[in-house]
Design an enzyme around this catalytic site. Structure first.
Site, short mmCIF file in Angstrom:
data_model
loop_
_atom_site.label_atom_id
_atom_site.label_comp_id
_atom_site.label_asym_id
_atom_site.label_seq_id
_atom_site.Cartn_x
_atom_site.Cartn_y
_atom_site.Cartn_z
N THR A 162 -23.04 2.99 -41.33
CA THR A 162 -23.19 3.22 -39.90
C THR A 162 -24.55 2.64 -39.51
O THR A 162 -25.59 3.27 -39.71
CB THR A 162 -23.13 4.72 -39.56
OG1 THR A 162 -21.87 5.23 -39.97
CG2 THR A 162 -23.28 4.94 -38.06
N LYS A 170 -17.64 3.84 -34.11
CA LYS A 170 -18.32 4.87 -34.89
C LYS A 170 -19.42 5.55 -34.07
O LYS A 170 -19.63 6.76 -34.18
CB LYS A 170 -18.91 4.27 -36.17
CG LYS A 170 -19.60 5.29 -37.07
CD LYS A 170 -18.66 6.38 -37.54
CE LYS A 170 -19.39 7.52 -38.25
NZ LYS A 170 -20.16 7.11 -39.44
N LYS A 179 -30.26 9.69 -37.35
CA LYS A 179 -30.26 8.23 -37.26
C LYS A 179 -29.10 7.74 -36.42
O LYS A 179 -29.23 6.85 -35.58
CB LYS A 179 -30.21 7.62 -38.66
CG LYS A 179 -30.08 6.10 -38.72
CD LYS A 179 -28.64 5.64 -38.91
CE LYS A 179 -28.05 6.10 -40.22
NZ LYS A 179 -26.65 5.63 -40.39
#
Length: 301
Positions: free
Chosen positions: A96, A169, A236
């Site tokens: 990701t 995502k 993150k």
């Protein structure tokens, strides 16, 4: 069966690589901390000394890394894999890392190399059982080429052309962060109103955030937050969400607030705990865990 190079044997990468081995694929593996390759070598994998050496003779190369910086280093750093790629090979990034990193990487790969972005939703249990949700950004031709391999790891959804998997995502993880922070704030409110936590959790389990309540209730009730999805990675991901949105003129106020809670939890020592530890931070409690920062096979990037 395919010849696959797999790079990044963290908490997620190790069970994913193991499933590929068990499916009969020929696997070469690399990890920054080399000793973490040992269990897979015992099961039939071969170790590459560098990322570049994980590429030779492979049909497919897969990376599963923690951050954009980690991907950049593995691709384009000293002995990075990008320079070793050749026309006809397919590079699948399952990390990701956001849309911009995917597009930047694609633009710098050798001509004739296909890039597929295929980040996953799910954590260690789903990676182990082969029930990840996989968002695949690829051309139609590349999608059909990689689909049988990715189906070993979970449910595969073609989200569109290259870059769309990374985009999807971000959308998915925005909702995950929102659900977890909502659980924390709901419990904090219930505590301030002198409601019994177990009854509040019963009610929330039947609410719109029911799935996250059921998945993380044991952590919340025990105060133990052994990492399945580390809070530092969730923070993150929400940073990628808010920065990507801002670059496109979107001010996602709720996402920014959720990111702030995760950042605060990380600053108070929960970075290497499960991301559900943010619930304890919101409630003003001290989360604890056994083996919080030394999980077997973890790539501590």
């Amino acid at each position: 069966m395919a010849k696959i190079g797999f790079l990044g044997l963290g908490e997620m990468g190790t069970p994913m690589a193991r499933r590929l081995l068990q499916a009969g694929h020929e696997l070469v593996v690399w990890n920054r901390t080399a000793e973490r390759t040992a269990p897979l070598v015992q099961e039939g994998a071969v170790v590459a000394a560098t990322p570049a050496k994980a590429v030779a003779g492979r049909d497919i190369i897969i990376t599963m890394l923690a951050t954009p910086d980690a991907l950049e280093q593995v691709l384009f750093g000293a002995e990075g894999l990008a320079a070793a790629l050749s026309p006809g090979q397919v590079f699948i990034d399952m990390s990701t890392v956001g849309i911009e990193e995917v597009r930047s990487a694609a633009a710098r790969l050798p001509k004739g190399v296909s890039l597929v972005d295929a980040p996953v939703r799910g954590s260690v249990p789903q990676a182990t059982s082969g029930h990840l949700d996989i968002f695949v950004g690829a051309t139609d031709q590349d999608y059909e080429r990689v689909r049988p391999i990715l189906e070993t790891l979970g449910s595969v959804r073609h989200t569109g052309g290259p870059g769309s998997g990374a985009a999807m995502k971000l959308v998915a993880n925005l909702t995950l962060g929102a659900a977890m922070v909502t659980l924390g704030e709901a419990l904090s409110l219930g505590k301030s109103l002198d409601l019994q936590r177990n009854i509040v959790l019963d009610v929330l389990a039947d609410s719109p955030i029911g799935p996250i309540v059921k998945a993380k209730r044991a952590n919340v009730e025990s105060g133990q937050f052994a990492p399945s999805f580390k809070l530092r990675h969730a923070a993150k991901d929400l940073r990628l969400v808010t920065e990507t949105a801002a670059a496109r003129g979107r001010d996602l106020k709720q996402a920014r607030a959720n990111r702030a809670w995760l950042d605060e939890a990380a600053e108070h020592g929960a970075a290497d705990l499960d991301f559900s530890a943010v619930v304890a931070t919101i409630s003003g409690e001290e989360p604890v865990t056994a083996q919080a920062s030394d999980q077997p096979g973890e790539d501590k990037r």
